[in-house]
Design a protein around this motif. Structure first.
Motif, short mmCIF file in Angstrom:
data_model
loop_
_atom_site.label_atom_id
_atom_site.label_comp_id
_atom_site.label_asym_id
_atom_site.label_seq_id
_atom_site.Cartn_x
_atom_site.Cartn_y
_atom_site.Cartn_z
N ILE C 306 2.73 2.65 -0.44
CA ILE C 306 1.58 2.82 0.47
C ILE C 306 0.29 2.43 -0.24
O ILE C 306 -0.60 1.80 0.33
CB ILE C 306 1.50 4.29 0.96
N LEU C 307 0.24 2.80 -1.51
CA LEU C 307 -0.96 2.47 -2.29
C LEU C 307 -1.09 0.96 -2.48
O LEU C 307 -2.18 0.40 -2.40
CB LEU C 307 -0.87 3.17 -3.65
N GLU C 308 0.02 0.32 -2.72
CA GLU C 308 -0.01 -1.15 -2.78
C GLU C 308 -0.50 -1.72 -1.46
O GLU C 308 -1.29 -2.68 -1.43
CB GLU C 308 1.39 -1.71 -3.07
N ALA C 309 -0.02 -1.13 -0.38
CA ALA C 309 -0.39 -1.65 0.94
C ALA C 309 -1.89 -1.54 1.18
O ALA C 309 -2.53 -2.51 1.58
CB ALA C 309 0.37 -0.88 2.03
N ILE C 310 -2.45 -0.37 0.89
CA ILE C 310 -3.88 -0.24 1.19
C ILE C 310 -4.71 -1.10 0.24
O ILE C 310 -5.77 -1.60 0.61
CB ILE C 310 -4.36 1.23 1.22
N THR C 311 -4.22 -1.29 -0.96
CA THR C 311 -4.93 -2.19 -1.88
C THR C 311 -4.90 -3.62 -1.36
O THR C 311 -5.92 -4.33 -1.35
CB THR C 311 -4.30 -2.12 -3.28
N ALA C 312 -3.74 -4.02 -0.87
CA ALA C 312 -3.62 -5.37 -0.32
C ALA C 312 -4.50 -5.52 0.92
O ALA C 312 -5.12 -6.57 1.13
CB ALA C 312 -2.16 -5.65 0.04
N ILE C 313 -4.57 -4.49 1.74
CA ILE C 313 -5.40 -4.53 2.94
C ILE C 313 -6.87 -4.71 2.57
O ILE C 313 -7.59 -5.54 3.13
CB ILE C 313 -5.20 -3.24 3.77
N ALA C 314 -7.31 -3.92 1.59
CA ALA C 314 -8.71 -4.02 1.15
C ALA C 314 -9.00 -5.41 0.59
O ALA C 314 -10.00 -6.04 0.92
CB ALA C 314 -9.00 -2.95 0.09
N LEU C 315 -8.09 -5.90 -0.24
CA LEU C 315 -8.32 -7.20 -0.86
C LEU C 315 -8.24 -8.33 0.17
O LEU C 315 -8.98 -9.32 0.08
CB LEU C 315 -7.33 -7.43 -2.00
#
Lengths: 329, 329, 329, 329
Positions: C306-315
Motif C-alpha cells: 500500500i505504501l508503494e502504491a501511494i508513493t507511486a500515486i504521488a510521484l
C-alpha cells in the motif's frame, strides 16, 4: 478532468461501447433517501425511443454500488453504474480513417495518440449524459425546495416541433433546437463574485453537454440592444423581488431570489442518415460517406432533463458550499 | 472562490475604493521575459478616458512585487498590484439603503451580512478587470504563437458604434454591445472531453466579466436553426483544416486546429445618468434616484482587451496542462 | 473528499460490506499497456491470508469497467471495481451502541448523523486500500524507470517479525510496526516549494492509510538531535549525488535525484481477539466486550504494498504535472 | 502550487530579497474583526532577534491591502503584504556555482532552469513563513473557541534548550529540535475519511514548513511498539472523552473531541557559521566554504508560532467545510 464540483463533486467514467458508464458523487450529505427507483423517472425522460431519437435500446437500469445503506445516503461516495448492453461495435470499425464531420473522431485521435476507444464516440459519447442525469437526480434532492424545469422551445427555428422532426426524418437530416431552463424558489446568496458566479458554473457544466453551442441568461443577447433604463430590474419589495427579470435572478454572480432563467442552443446532431462528404485520412481525398450506427435526428429532444440535471448539480454545489442544507432542517 | 486555473492559476483581490487591486499568477513557467512595461499596452486599451467610458482617472501603473528576477519570470508566483488613487468614497455612502438596480448591491449585502465594502461596488467592481488584463498579458506570452484578437462588433444593435454612444450620452442612457474574439494558430488537442472542454473553461471565465449575459461559439444560436448537413464542417486536408467553421475550432471540447471563434453579449451599464426608480430598503418605497459616482456609458467599449485576456488565460492553462510549452523550445 | 491528485487523480468509493469497492483514475495518459492481470501481483501482496492477517477471504478480482481499449489505456478515466463477496454483516450489528475503541465507529456516527454504513467499518474499512493498491499499479507504469520498494522493518519494536506475530496471536493481541519505503531512479525536479512539496504530498497520502501514526523522511526524528555539519549532505558530483542522504533525496520540497527514503509508524490493529473495556452509549457504562468479525493481528504486514502504491500515486502526479512523461518517449 | 485549502484558501508569494512577501486568504467569512495590530503578537513570536536566531532585522509590519473594511473582514479575499527592507543581496552572489549543502539551491536551479531568484533562498526562504503566520492569525479567529498551543520540547536532544543554543553558537554549528502542538476545545466531526483526514491535511501543511523532517500524531512512532490493548483509547463518557489519547483526538481521520496532539522534528539549519565542504559546479571539486549571509542557529526556536498557524489554517478549512462557523452565531 472528468470531475466537477467543490463540495458536491461528480466524476464520470465510461464509453459508449465499453462495459459501462457511471458516475461517482462525492459530498452528498448523509440522510438523503435514495434508491435505484428514484433514478428511473429522469432516466426515462432521457432515454431514446421517441420519434427523432436513436433506436439504440438500452434498459438503462442504474445500479448503486456504494454510498447508500438502508435506503439513505451515508455521506460516503455514491457510485452509480450502467451496464452497456446494446452495443454493435462493428458499425464503427471503418470510421477510423474517416473522421465523421462534426464529431470528435479527429480531435480524440490526435489528443490521445490513436489510443482512444473510437467505437460510437467512445468516452465522448452522449451516452455519458446518463451519468449527468443520475448525478442530477441526487442533486435535486439536496436543493429542495428549489424547482427546476427545462423545456424544448423550438426546433430548427420552429415552435411546431413535431413538424420539424418529421421533416428532418424525411430528408435524412438532423436538426438543432433551443432549450430553456427555469429554476424557482431559489435562496438569495448562492454563487460568488467573479470565477464562481452562478453563470460561470452553470455555463461550465452546460458546455459539457455535447452539441451545446451557446448559452444566454435572462435578457441574453437581446441585452446588447437595450438601454440601461430598460434593462435594469426594479426591486419592488424588501425580499428583493424585481418587476422585470432581465438579470435572470443573478446580480454580481449571486442569486437574488428571483427566477433563474437561461437558454441554450443545441446544434443539429452530427450524424445524419443521408450521405455526406467525408475526408479519408489515408487517401487524402473527400469521399461520399453514409454514417452507420444509430443516432438521434434531434438530440435537443433529450436535452431538457440533462439541462435540469446540470443545473441541479451546479446549485447543489453552491448550496453545500454555503452550508444552506443546514437551514433546511 | 477568487481563483481559477489548474496549472496557470490566477487569484484576484482588491476593491474599487480600497487600497489596491491585484492578481497573483501561480504556475507561470520560468524564463518568460517580463517587466512592468509589458503590461502598459493592454492596460491602456482597458483604461477609461475615451468617449463613453468613465471619467475616473487612474494611472493604473502595475507594480510587480514578486516572481520576477532580472527581467524574467522565476517560476514562483507573480503578484502584480495596482494602487487605487482616484477614489471618492463619499459618492456612495447614501446608497446603502438604496441598492442600485442592476448592480450587486443587494446580493452583496445579503450574502456578506452587510460587511461588504459597498463603495463603488467594492470587490464586485469592474476595476477588478485590471487583474484579469494583467494575468492575460502574462498568459499571452506563454501561448505563443497563438494570436488572439477581440473587437466590438455592434453597440445597441448598431455597427455604427460612435453614433450609438453619442445618442446614449445625449439621453443619459447606457448601452450594451456584442464583442467577438478570434484566436488563431492553435495547436490541435487543447481541452478535454466534458467538464474541461475549451468551451466550458472559456465560458466559465467569460461570465467572470461583469455585464456578460451570453456567449456563443461558432455558429452559436444560429446552429439551432440549421440542418446537420449544413452545420457539419468538412475536413479538407490531413492537418484537419475544415471548409466551414461552425464548430468554432472545437470538436468534443478539444481544439481541432482551426480558428477559435466566439461572441459575447454585454448588457448596458447598470449605472445611468438619468433618474430611475430605486427601492428604498428602509421606507419600503420606490424613489426616483440619481446615481452619483462615475460610470461608463458603454462598458462593452472596454471589453475586447478583457476578453482577449480571459481567452489567453484559459488557453495558457490548457497549454501548460498539455505540456505544450515544452514543444516550443 | 475521497479524491486526490491534480493530474493523476484518483477517486475511491465503496464499503466493507456493501456491493463493492473501487477506484477511478482520471488523467492516466493514453497508450499505457494495461489489463486485469497486471493488478494481480500487488493485490496478492495486499491480500489477507498470511499468518497475522485477517481470515476474511476475498478473491479480490479486479474488473476494469472503463478507460481501457484493446489492452491500452485510452486517456479516459479508468475505473476498477472489486465485488465484495465474503461479507458477514451480522457480526457487526450489535456494535452500533458500542463504538469499538480505536475505531472510527464513534466519529463516523457523529459526523454522518447515524447514517454511516457501520458494517465492518463501512467506508472507513481498510478494504478501501484495494482501491489504493489498484491505482498504484497504474501509477507504477507511468513513472518508469522509477523503482519503489517498501518493507516491514520491525514489529512491536522487534526485527524478528515472525516471533512477534506468534507472540501476539498467543496473547489475543495486535501489534504495530515500522515500514520503510525507498524509491530510486528519480529525476531531479519533482515537487514544488511549500504546499506541494514531495514530503507534503506523500505524507498527505500516507495518512490516508488507516493506522498510520507518523512519518519521517531521511534522518527524520533523529535530525532533531544532530548538528548542521553532520546533517548537511555534501554534493559530490555534477549530477547532484550526495555523500550522505539525510535529506531523503529532497531539498526545498523538490527531488534532488538521490534516493527518496521515508518510514512510517503503523499502530496495532484496533480490533483484538481478547476482551476489552468498551463504552456502552445507551447505558453509559463500560462493559467488557469481545469484538467479533475478522481482523488482522498486525495490519503492518499488509502495508508495504500500500505504501508503494501511494508513493507511486504521488510521484505519478508530480511526473505528469512536470510533463516528464513526454521525456520518456 | 503555492496555494492550499478548499474553503479557507491561502496563496503565498514573495522572495527573501525581492520587494515583498505576502499572502492572500480567500474564503474568510465576513464579519471577522481584523486590523493590522492583530497580527503583531504572532509576528513578534516569529521574528528573529532572540539568541539563536538570525540577526536580520525586519520590522515585519503587515499591510492589509484588500478584504477588510471598517475593521471587519468583508468576505472578499484578504491580502497582507510585508515589504522587505533589510536585504543584502551581495552576500549571495557567489553562491550560484556553489549550491549550499542542505539548501534548495541545487534543486531550485535545476527545476527552474536557472531563472530562480537565488538571493537568500529566494521563494524558498523561511521568510515566506511570514505569510503562513499571517494566515494563521486570521484562521485562529475563525475557529474559536479552539485553542492551539505549540512549544519547543527539546533542542539537539536536550530539554535544556538554552544550554544547547550556547553550545551550538560556540561551535559555529546549528541544531535541530522537537516541537509539539496541542489543540483543545475541538468539535467532533472535523476531517474526512481517507484523503482529507485531519492528519493528512495537517501533515501536508507541516511539510510546507522548511526544515521539517517528520511528524507523529499522539502515540506516533511509539505506537509501533505497543499492543492493541495498550493503544486503544477507552471511551469513558457519552461526549466521547477517552481515558488515554494515543489517537491524538482523531479516529478514522475525524476529530473525536479529545485533544489534538502532534510533534514534528526540525532539522538543524542548513547554514552554519563554520566552514564546510561545498561542491563547486564549475570546477567539479569540493571546496571548503564559509556561508555568508545571516541565519538561525536553531530554526526550531521560531517554529512554534508557525506550527500553530498551520494547524489553525487546517482547522479553519475543516471548520468552514463543515459549516461549523454557522453554529457559533
Amino acid at each position: 478532468m472528468n470531475s466537477f464540483g467543490r463540495k458536491f463533486k461528480i466524476s464520470i467514467f465510461g464509453e459508449s461501447h465499453g462495459k459501462s458508464v457511471g458516475v461517482t458523487v462525492d459530498g452528498c450529505p448523509p440522510g438523503i433517501k435514495l434508491d435505484e427507483a428514484d433514478f428511473l423517472g429522469d432516466l426515462d425522460r432521457r432515454r431514446s425511443g421517441a420519434k427523432g431519437t436513436t433506436p439504440r435500446l438500452e434498459s438503462d437500469l442504474p445500479e448503486i454500488i456504494s454510498g447508500v445503506f438502508n435506503g439513505f445516503s451515508t455521506g460516503a461516495p455514491i457510485t452509480v453504474v450502467f451496464k452497456n448492453e446494446d452495443t454493435r461495435s462493428k458499425d464503427y470499425s471503418k470510421l477510423v480513417d474517416h473522421p465523421r464531420p462534426g464529431h470528435a473522431d479527429f480531435t480524440a485521435f490526435k489528443k490521445f495518440n490513436g489510443f482512444n476507444d473510437y467505437r460510437g464516440g467512445g468516452h465522448f459519447s452522449a451516452r455519458l449524459t446518463l451519468a449527468l442525469v443520475s448525478a442530477g437526480v441526487i442533486a435535486k434532492k439536496i436543493i429542495q425546495p428549489i424547482d427546476i424545469h427545462a423545456k424544448l422551445k423550438s426546433v430548427h427555428g420552429n415552435t411546431d416541433i413535431e413538424q420539424e422532426i418529421d421533416d428532418a426524418i424525411g430528408k435524412g437530416e438532423s436538426v438543432g433546437g433551443i432549450v430553456e431552463c427555469i429554476a424557482t424558489n431559489l435562496p438569495i446568496g448562492l454563487g460568488e463574485p467573479f470565477f464562481d458566479s452562478v453563470e460561470s458554473v452553470i455555463s461550465h457544466l452546460v458546455f459539457a453537454i455535447p452539441a451545446t453551442k451557446g448559452i444566454e441568461f435572462g435578457s441574453g443577447f437581446e441585452a446588447a440592444q437595450m438601454y440601461g433604463s430598460q434593462h435594469n430590474d426594479l426591486i419592488v419589495d424588501k425580499s428583493g423581488k424585481t418587476k422585470t427579470n432581465h438579470a435572470a435572478g443573478i446580480n454580481g454572480g449571486i442569486t437574488n431570489g428571483n427566477e433563474l432563467v437561461f437558454r441554450i442552443a443545441v446544434k443539429p446532431t452530427s450524424s445524419i442518415s443521408k450521405a455526406q462528404g467525408t475526408f479519408n485520412m489515408k487517401t487524402g481525398k473527400v469521399e461520399n460517406l453514409m454514417i452507420g450506427g444509430r443516432h438521434d435526428v434531434c438530440v435537443a429532444l433529450r436535452v431538457p432533463v440533462i439541462l435540469e440535471a446540470i443545473t441541479a448539480i451546479a446549485l447543489a454545489d453552491f448550496f453545500l458550499i454555503s452550508g444552506m442544507e443546514k437551514n433546511q432542517k
